[in-house]
Scaffold this motif. Structure first.
Motif, PDB file in Angstrom:
ATOM      1  N   VAL A  73       0.848  -1.184   0.000  1.00  0.00           N
ATOM      2  CA  VAL A  73       0.000   0.000   0.000  1.00  0.00           C
ATOM      3  C   VAL A  73       0.884   1.235   0.000  1.00  0.00           C
ATOM      4  O   VAL A  73       1.914   1.276   0.682  1.00  0.00           O
ATOM      5  CB  VAL A  73      -0.933   0.013   1.235  1.00  0.00           C
ATOM      6  CG1 VAL A  73      -1.659   1.329   1.375  1.00  0.00           C
ATOM      7  CG2 VAL A  73      -1.936  -1.113   1.159  1.00  0.00           C
ATOM      8  N   ILE A  74       0.465   2.220  -0.757  1.00  0.00           N
ATOM      9  CA  ILE A  74       1.134   3.519  -0.760  1.00  0.00           C
ATOM     10  C   ILE A  74       0.133   4.535  -0.216  1.00  0.00           C
ATOM     11  O   ILE A  74      -1.016   4.581  -0.667  1.00  0.00           O
ATOM     12  CB  ILE A  74       1.572   3.922  -2.182  1.00  0.00           C
ATOM     13  CG1 ILE A  74       2.548   2.892  -2.746  1.00  0.00           C
ATOM     14  CG2 ILE A  74       2.161   5.327  -2.182  1.00  0.00           C
ATOM     15  CD1 ILE A  74       2.842   3.055  -4.216  1.00  0.00           C
ATOM     16  N   MET A  75       0.560   5.327   0.762  1.00  0.00           N
ATOM     17  CA  MET A  75      -0.307   6.373   1.299  1.00  0.00           C
ATOM     18  C   MET A  75       0.082   7.696   0.663  1.00  0.00           C
ATOM     19  O   MET A  75       1.259   7.980   0.485  1.00  0.00           O
ATOM     20  CB  MET A  75      -0.162   6.473   2.814  1.00  0.00           C
ATOM     21  CG  MET A  75      -0.734   5.304   3.547  1.00  0.00           C
ATOM     22  SD  MET A  75      -0.706   5.530   5.329  1.00  0.00           S
ATOM     23  CE  MET A  75       0.998   5.128   5.667  1.00  0.00           C
ATOM     24  N   LYS A  76      -0.923   8.504   0.328  1.00  0.00           N
ATOM     25  CA  LYS A  76      -0.655   9.825  -0.224  1.00  0.00           C
ATOM     26  C   LYS A  76      -1.462  10.860   0.555  1.00  0.00           C
ATOM     27  O   LYS A  76      -2.425  10.516   1.231  1.00  0.00           O
ATOM     28  CB  LYS A  76      -0.977   9.883  -1.715  1.00  0.00           C
ATOM     29  CG  LYS A  76      -2.446   9.759  -2.059  1.00  0.00           C
ATOM     30  CD  LYS A  76      -2.656   9.801  -3.559  1.00  0.00           C
ATOM     31  CE  LYS A  76      -4.111   9.941  -3.918  1.00  0.00           C
ATOM     32  NZ  LYS A  76      -4.608  11.295  -3.909  1.00  0.00           N
ATOM     33  N   ASP A  77      -1.043  12.099   0.445  1.00  0.00           N
ATOM     34  CA  ASP A  77      -1.747  13.215   1.099  1.00  0.00           C
ATOM     35  C   ASP A  77      -1.959  12.976   2.583  1.00  0.00           C
ATOM     36  O   ASP A  77      -3.056  13.155   3.104  1.00  0.00           O
ATOM     37  CB  ASP A  77      -3.097  13.485   0.415  1.00  0.00           C
ATOM     38  CG  ASP A  77      -2.949  13.892  -1.033  1.00  0.00           C
ATOM     39  OD1 ASP A  77      -1.897  14.452  -1.379  1.00  0.00           O
ATOM     40  OD2 ASP A  77      -3.879  13.649  -1.814  1.00  0.00           O
ATOM     41  N   ILE A  78      -0.898  12.566   3.285  1.00  0.00           N
ATOM     42  CA  ILE A  78      -1.044  12.227   4.703  1.00  0.00           C
ATOM     43  C   ILE A  78      -0.591  13.344   5.633  1.00  0.00           C
ATOM     44  O   ILE A  78      -0.680  13.192   6.835  1.00  0.00           O
ATOM     45  CB  ILE A  78      -0.283  10.928   5.051  1.00  0.00           C
ATOM     46  CG1 ILE A  78       1.211  11.086   4.787  1.00  0.00           C
ATOM     47  CG2 ILE A  78      -0.869   9.744   4.323  1.00  0.00           C
ATOM     48  CD1 ILE A  78       2.056   9.964   5.330  1.00  0.00           C
TER      49      ILE A  78
END
Length: 111
Positions: A73-78
């Motif tokens: 999983v890649i998290m963005k806008d965190i």
């Protein structure tokens, strides 16, 4: 693909997640195990090792797929959805807005 896309149901009432599981050739339990290992393992590591909690939404979680099954999983806008739960941390002024004091009994609510 976004994690939120797993909720998609087409005009025939078929769920995307069901189609992915079927296309992967895995049993549903094995597919879900890969999903949870990809999604939860890094979040739990950050939580237990560093007191970091992420309030990422499904559209900000990108599932990396291989053969129709999640691999990571890649998290963005965190930036605004990250919290440091260690209230005793002497943080620089620039990040104090993400540092919060949390009663130890309430920490697991952030998972």
């Amino acid at each position: 693909m976004t994690m939120a896309s797993l909720l998609h149901v087409d005009y025939n009432g078929e769920a995307l997640v069901t189609a992915l599981i079927n296309a992967s050739g895995l049993e549903a339990a094995a597919w879900l195990r890969r999903y949870f290992e990809s999604y939860l393992a890094p979040l739990l590591h950050c939580f237990y090792a560093y007191d970091l909690a992420f309030m990422a939404h499904g559209e900000n979680l990108i599932l990396v797929m291989k053969d129709h099954a999640p691999t990571r999983v890649i998290m963005k806008d965190i930036g605004e959805e990250l919290r440091i739960l260690g209230g005793d941390l002497k943080a620089p002024e620039e990040i104090k807005q993400i540092c919060i004091q949390v009663n130890h009994d309430m920490k697991h609510d952030f998972i």
